[in-house]
Design a protein around this motif. Sequence first.
Motif, PDB file in Angstrom:
ATOM      1  N   ARG A  26       0.759  -1.252  -0.078  1.00 27.14           N
ATOM      2  CA  ARG A  26      -0.055  -0.138  -0.002  1.00 27.14           C
ATOM      3  C   ARG A  26       0.823   1.252   0.023  1.00 27.14           C
ATOM      4  NH1 ARG A  26      -1.651   3.648   2.990  1.00 27.14           N
ATOM      5  NH2 ARG A  26      -0.589   2.790   4.931  1.00 27.14           N
ATOM      6  N   SER A  28       4.088   1.744  -1.085  1.00 25.90           N
ATOM      7  CA  SER A  28       4.638   1.724  -2.344  1.00 25.90           C
ATOM      8  C   SER A  28       3.687   2.096  -3.488  1.00 25.90           C
ATOM      9  CB  SER A  28       5.193   0.202  -2.698  1.00 25.90           C
ATOM     10  OG  SER A  28       4.344  -0.634  -3.218  1.00 25.90           O
ATOM     11  N   LYS A  29       2.575   1.597  -3.445  1.00 24.94           N
ATOM     12  CA  LYS A  29       1.739   2.457  -4.260  1.00 24.94           C
ATOM     13  C   LYS A  29       1.444   3.767  -4.253  1.00 24.94           C
ATOM     14  CE  LYS A  29      -1.204  -1.880  -5.390  1.00 24.94           C
ATOM     15  NZ  LYS A  29      -2.353  -2.367  -5.231  1.00 24.94           N
ATOM     16  N   THR A  32       4.276   5.783  -5.481  1.00 21.28           N
ATOM     17  CA  THR A  32       4.214   5.919  -7.009  1.00 21.28           C
ATOM     18  C   THR A  32       3.015   6.931  -7.522  1.00 21.28           C
ATOM     19  OG1 THR A  32       4.759   3.550  -7.129  1.00 21.28           O
ATOM     20  CG2 THR A  32       3.877   4.435  -9.260  1.00 21.28           C
ATOM     21  N   GLN A  33       1.926   6.881  -6.852  1.00 26.04           N
ATOM     22  CA  GLN A  33       0.751   7.822  -7.221  1.00 26.04           C
ATOM     23  C   GLN A  33       1.528   9.340  -6.750  1.00 26.04           C
ATOM     24  OE1 GLN A  33      -2.443   6.471  -5.256  1.00 26.04           O
ATOM     25  NE2 GLN A  33      -3.059   4.867  -6.316  1.00 26.04           N
TER      26      GLN A  33
END
Length: 114
Positions: A26, A28-29, A32-33
């Motif tokens: 979560r 890492s996502k 990225t966002q």
Amino acid sequence: MRDTWVQRRMNDSFLIASPTEEEKIRRSKFCTQEGVRAGAKAAGIAGVATAVPTLVACRTLPWAKANLNYTAQALIISAASIAAYFITADKTILNCARKNAKFDRLAKAQLDKV
């Protein structure tokens, strides 16, 4: 509640991630966002910041008027925007990953104490 969670996770894969692994995924996502968002902002600003002087120079300077056609102007502007996007996104993602690594080290040290 746990059964529904397991059933949902079983549809994705035969492996069940631990809660700490899911938290890492979560985060890492989110990194990225956040990198994409910051890169898009930087690309927009860089596009405007390079478009204005490029277009003004092509209208006023004799050398630029003679040598820079529309394609060259577009390449100058887009190159600056692309560079700003990737540099900013990379810096943001690395900064976020550094924070996550520090968080993981602190969490592990806390677990080792217990």
